[in-house]
Enzyme design. Structure first.
Site, PDB file in Angstrom:
ATOM      1  N   SER A   1       0.867  -1.178   0.000  1.00  0.00           N
ATOM      2  CA  SER A   1       0.000   0.000   0.000  1.00  0.00           C
ATOM      3  C   SER A   1       0.903   1.227   0.000  1.00  0.00           C
ATOM      4  O   SER A   1       2.062   1.152   0.432  1.00  0.00           O
ATOM      5  CB  SER A   1      -0.932  -0.012   1.215  1.00  0.00           C
ATOM      6  OG  SER A   1      -0.207  -0.185   2.415  1.00  0.00           O
TER       7      SER A   1
ATOM      8  N   GLU B   1       1.301   5.512   0.692  1.00  0.00           N
ATOM      9  CA  GLU B   1       0.752   6.698   1.357  1.00  0.00           C
ATOM     10  C   GLU B   1       1.216   7.972   0.657  1.00  0.00           C
ATOM     11  O   GLU B   1       2.386   8.101   0.298  1.00  0.00           O
ATOM     12  CB  GLU B   1       1.218   6.690   2.817  1.00  0.00           C
ATOM     13  CG  GLU B   1       0.695   7.850   3.631  1.00  0.00           C
ATOM     14  CD  GLU B   1       1.020   7.707   5.107  1.00  0.00           C
ATOM     15  OE1 GLU B   1       0.824   6.606   5.685  1.00  0.00           O
ATOM     16  OE2 GLU B   1       1.481   8.704   5.685  1.00  0.00           O
TER      17      GLU B   1
ATOM     18  N   ASP C   1      -1.432  14.560  16.455  1.00  0.00           N
ATOM     19  CA  ASP C   1      -0.529  15.084  17.488  1.00  0.00           C
ATOM     20  C   ASP C   1      -1.224  16.173  18.282  1.00  0.00           C
ATOM     21  O   ASP C   1      -1.958  16.992  17.716  1.00  0.00           O
ATOM     22  CB  ASP C   1       0.743  15.644  16.841  1.00  0.00           C
ATOM     23  CG  ASP C   1       1.684  14.528  16.414  1.00  0.00           C
ATOM     24  OD1 ASP C   1       1.720  13.496  17.106  1.00  0.00           O
ATOM     25  OD2 ASP C   1       2.363  14.692  15.382  1.00  0.00           O
TER      26      ASP C   1
ATOM     27  N   PHE D   1      13.035  14.409  12.146  1.00  0.00           N
ATOM     28  CA  PHE D   1      11.743  13.749  12.251  1.00  0.00           C
ATOM     29  C   PHE D   1      11.822  12.552  13.200  1.00  0.00           C
ATOM     30  O   PHE D   1      10.906  12.287  13.977  1.00  0.00           O
ATOM     31  CB  PHE D   1      11.283  13.334  10.854  1.00  0.00           C
ATOM     32  CG  PHE D   1       9.805  13.131  10.769  1.00  0.00           C
ATOM     33  CD1 PHE D   1       8.937  14.155  11.140  1.00  0.00           C
ATOM     34  CD2 PHE D   1       9.279  11.929  10.331  1.00  0.00           C
ATOM     35  CE1 PHE D   1       7.555  13.969  11.081  1.00  0.00           C
ATOM     36  CE2 PHE D   1       7.907  11.732  10.266  1.00  0.00           C
ATOM     37  CZ  PHE D   1       7.040  12.754  10.634  1.00  0.00           C
TER      38      PHE D   1
ATOM     39  N   HIS E   1       3.652  -1.188   3.812  1.00  0.00           N
ATOM     40  CA  HIS E   1       3.078   0.138   3.549  1.00  0.00           C
ATOM     41  C   HIS E   1       4.243   1.089   3.269  1.00  0.00           C
ATOM     42  O   HIS E   1       5.198   1.134   4.043  1.00  0.00           O
ATOM     43  CB  HIS E   1       2.291   0.590   4.785  1.00  0.00           C
ATOM     44  CG  HIS E   1       1.592   1.903   4.621  1.00  0.00           C
ATOM     45  ND1 HIS E   1       0.400   2.031   3.943  1.00  0.00           N
ATOM     46  CD2 HIS E   1       1.901   3.143   5.079  1.00  0.00           C
ATOM     47  CE1 HIS E   1       0.011   3.301   3.977  1.00  0.00           C
ATOM     48  NE2 HIS E   1       0.901   4.001   4.661  1.00  0.00           N
TER      49      HIS E   1
HETATM   50  P1  FAD Z   1      -3.486   6.918  19.923  1.00  0.00           P
HETATM   51  O1  FAD Z   1      -3.555   5.498  19.503  1.00  0.00           O
HETATM   52  O2  FAD Z   1      -4.701   7.530  20.508  1.00  0.00           O
HETATM   53  O3  FAD Z   1      -2.262   7.038  20.949  1.00  0.00           O
HETATM   54  C1  FAD Z   1      -1.713   8.292  21.297  1.00  0.00           C
HETATM   55  C2  FAD Z   1      -0.979   8.209  22.623  1.00  0.00           C
HETATM   56  O4  FAD Z   1      -1.919   8.150  23.697  1.00  0.00           O
HETATM   57  C3  FAD Z   1      -0.110   6.968  22.786  1.00  0.00           C
HETATM   58  O5  FAD Z   1       1.028   7.345  23.539  1.00  0.00           O
HETATM   59  C4  FAD Z   1      -0.984   6.021  23.561  1.00  0.00           C
HETATM   60  O6  FAD Z   1      -0.228   5.070  24.279  1.00  0.00           O
HETATM   61  C5  FAD Z   1      -1.712   6.994  24.471  1.00  0.00           C
HETATM   62  N1  FAD Z   1      -3.073   6.560  24.863  1.00  0.00           N
HETATM   63  C6  FAD Z   1      -4.007   5.961  24.113  1.00  0.00           C
HETATM   64  N2  FAD Z   1      -5.149   5.777  24.808  1.00  0.00           N
HETATM   65  C7  FAD Z   1      -4.937   6.301  26.022  1.00  0.00           C
HETATM   66  C8  FAD Z   1      -5.735   6.457  27.198  1.00  0.00           C
HETATM   67  N3  FAD Z   1      -6.989   6.025  27.243  1.00  0.00           N
HETATM   68  N4  FAD Z   1      -5.165   7.075  28.279  1.00  0.00           N
HETATM   69  C9  FAD Z   1      -3.889   7.554  28.239  1.00  0.00           C
HETATM   70  N5  FAD Z   1      -3.102   7.418  27.144  1.00  0.00           N
HETATM   71  C10 FAD Z   1      -3.600   6.814  26.070  1.00  0.00           C
HETATM   72  N6  FAD Z   1      -0.948  12.431  12.011  1.00  0.00           N
HETATM   73  C11 FAD Z   1      -1.724  13.320  11.353  1.00  0.00           C
HETATM   74  O7  FAD Z   1      -1.973  14.418  11.845  1.00  0.00           O
HETATM   75  N7  FAD Z   1      -2.232  13.045  10.125  1.00  0.00           N
HETATM   76  C12 FAD Z   1      -2.035  11.862   9.500  1.00  0.00           C
HETATM   77  O8  FAD Z   1      -2.523  11.657   8.384  1.00  0.00           O
HETATM   78  C13 FAD Z   1      -1.236  10.882  10.163  1.00  0.00           C
HETATM   79  N8  FAD Z   1      -1.006   9.657   9.617  1.00  0.00           N
HETATM   80  C14 FAD Z   1      -0.279   8.720  10.310  1.00  0.00           C
HETATM   81  C15 FAD Z   1      -0.119   7.441   9.757  1.00  0.00           C
HETATM   82  C16 FAD Z   1       0.600   6.460  10.431  1.00  0.00           C
HETATM   83  C17 FAD Z   1       0.735   5.088   9.802  1.00  0.00           C
HETATM   84  C18 FAD Z   1       1.201   6.762  11.675  1.00  0.00           C
HETATM   85  C19 FAD Z   1       2.033   5.737  12.390  1.00  0.00           C
HETATM   86  C20 FAD Z   1       1.042   8.022  12.248  1.00  0.00           C
HETATM   87  C21 FAD Z   1       0.289   9.008  11.587  1.00  0.00           C
HETATM   88  N9  FAD Z   1       0.070  10.285  12.132  1.00  0.00           N
HETATM   89  C22 FAD Z   1      -0.705  11.211  11.458  1.00  0.00           C
HETATM   90  C23 FAD Z   1       0.676  10.661  13.437  1.00  0.00           C
HETATM   91  C24 FAD Z   1      -0.266  10.419  14.630  1.00  0.00           C
HETATM   92  O9  FAD Z   1      -1.409  11.233  14.520  1.00  0.00           O
HETATM   93  C25 FAD Z   1       0.505  10.742  15.904  1.00  0.00           C
HETATM   94  O10 FAD Z   1       1.523   9.801  16.101  1.00  0.00           O
HETATM   95  C26 FAD Z   1      -0.334  10.914  17.162  1.00  0.00           C
HETATM   96  O11 FAD Z   1       0.456  11.520  18.165  1.00  0.00           O
HETATM   97  C27 FAD Z   1      -0.880   9.615  17.736  1.00  0.00           C
HETATM   98  O12 FAD Z   1      -1.876   9.118  16.979  1.00  0.00           O
HETATM   99  P2  FAD Z   1      -2.467   7.626  17.275  1.00  0.00           P
HETATM  100  O13 FAD Z   1      -3.574   7.425  16.332  1.00  0.00           O
HETATM  101  O14 FAD Z   1      -1.389   6.643  17.311  1.00  0.00           O
HETATM  102  O15 FAD Z   1      -3.035   7.874  18.757  1.00  0.00           O
END
Ligand code: FAD
Length: 286
Positions: A16, A18, A110, A213, A263
């Site tokens: 895939s 991106e 973030d 990064f 990916h």
């Molecule tokens: P989560 O899974 O919610 O985790 C975030 C943090 O919170 C982790 O440290 C986790 O351990 C912690 N956590 C989760 N649940 C809880 C809880 N209930 N209590 C306390 N802590 C908790 N960013 C963008 O803005 N746009 C994009 O298009 C984008 N694409 C991405 C694609 C990929 C494949 C990856 C790996 C990252 C991407 N990101 C993107 C970055 C991402 O948004 C950031 O890394 C963000 O900080 C975390 O997102 P997440 O979905 O992993 O969050």
């Protein structure tokens, strides 16, 4: 031995790609050229990022629509929950579904600097999306642990929560230390995660940018990589070749370790990802 490996791999590997929304006309041309070239490799899906708080969700959506119409590929928008209310997210999800979009990469995004505990995490977004419709959902995973996580254990439990909420696969943050990916994959299995953990491959061509990064994202850049790029600060062409050879070596090892899905963070460029796919036996159909 390499040829034998190739023969075994052919037809068994899923890839895939991106992309991100281009900012200039020039970048837009590059993007479409890349999509056309990479679409010949019949990826399982392609995705388009959406920068949390960028206000550019509509641009992501319009590129997704265009990819679907022009190429017929499965196209997945990235969606973050940090910058929208639950009601807004429900509307966005309904709108995506109504437009024939069935695949979403669900993320938290973030946190803006100085912000407190977020209202929603990615696992909550997965639950919300699944309550709207039966989307195919990819989520993010962090072999070297997300920078905010309390511990590696807590991060893994969070990943499991995303699968329990209905995610179909996880795509990892990019990495260069293959051992950390393999250990992470084992740890996923040990907590009962059965879904695919898809390695996110970043073909590196700008090493200086990568170092910045990597620090932000808690990704280890092994010292041998410093050595590989040393002296190439002003030699973009050679950097590209070195980056490609590193990624080729990585996917070769990963495929030997049984990885079937990859990916690619294409950075909107086709050539490196295309070449790496070629070495994996992923080629245009006759
Ligand atoms: P989560 O899974 O919610 O985790 C975030 C943090 O919170 C982790 O440290 C986790 O351990 C912690 N956590 C989760 N649940 C809880 C809880 N209930 N209590 C306390 N802590 C908790 N960013 C963008 O803005 N746009 C994009 O298009 C984008 N694409 C991405 C694609 C990929 C494949 C990856 C790996 C990252 C991407 N990101 C993107 C970055 C991402 O948004 C950031 O890394 C963000 O900080 C975390 O997102 P997440 O979905 O992993 O969050």
């Amino acid at each position: 031995a390499l040829n034998q490996n190739l023969a075994e791999l052919q037809g068994k590997i899923n890839v895939s790609f991106e992309f991100f929304p281009p900012r200039t006309e020039e970048m837009e041309k590059t993007l479409w050229h890349s999509i056309e070239r990479l679409s010949t490799l019949k990826p399982k899906f392609v995705s388009v990022t959406y920068g949390a708080n960028s206000g550019e969700r509509d641009r992501t959506h319009s590129i997704i629509k265009e990819i679907k119409t022009k190429t017929g590929l499965i196209a997945a928008p990235h969606l973050t929950c940090i910058d929208a209310s639950r009601d807004q997210l429900i509307e966005i999800a309904k709108d995506y579904w109504a437009n024939g979009i069935r695949h979403i990469v669900a993320l938290r995004g973030d946190l803006p600097e100085g912000s407190g505990k977020p209202d929603m995490y990615a696992s909550d977004l997965v639950t919300l999306l699944k309550s709207v419709a039966d989307f195919d959902i990819s989520v993010a995973a962090y072999p070297e642990v997300h920078p905010e996580a309390k511990s590696a254990e807590a991060d893994l439990i969070n990943l499991k929560a995303k699968f329990e909420a209905g995610a179909n696969r996880a795509i990892t943050q990019f990495f260069f230390d293959i051992e950390s990916f393999l250990r992470f994959r084992d740890r996923c299995v040990s907590v009962g995660i059965e879904a695919e953990i898809v390695p996110g491959i970043l073909p590196v061509s700008n090493f200086a940018q990568l170092q910045k990064f990597a620090t932000m994202t808690n990704v280890k850049v092994p010292s041998w990589m410093n050595g590989m790029f040393q002296g190439l600060e002003h030699d973009a062409e050679t950097r590209k070749m070195v980056g490609a050879s590193i990624a080729m070596e990585m996917v070769k090892i990963l495929s030997r370790e049984g990885v079937k899905d990859f990916h690619f963070y294409t950075l909107n460029r086709a050539e490196l990802s295309y070449a790496i796919c070629h070495t994996l036996g992923v080629r245009p159909m006759a």
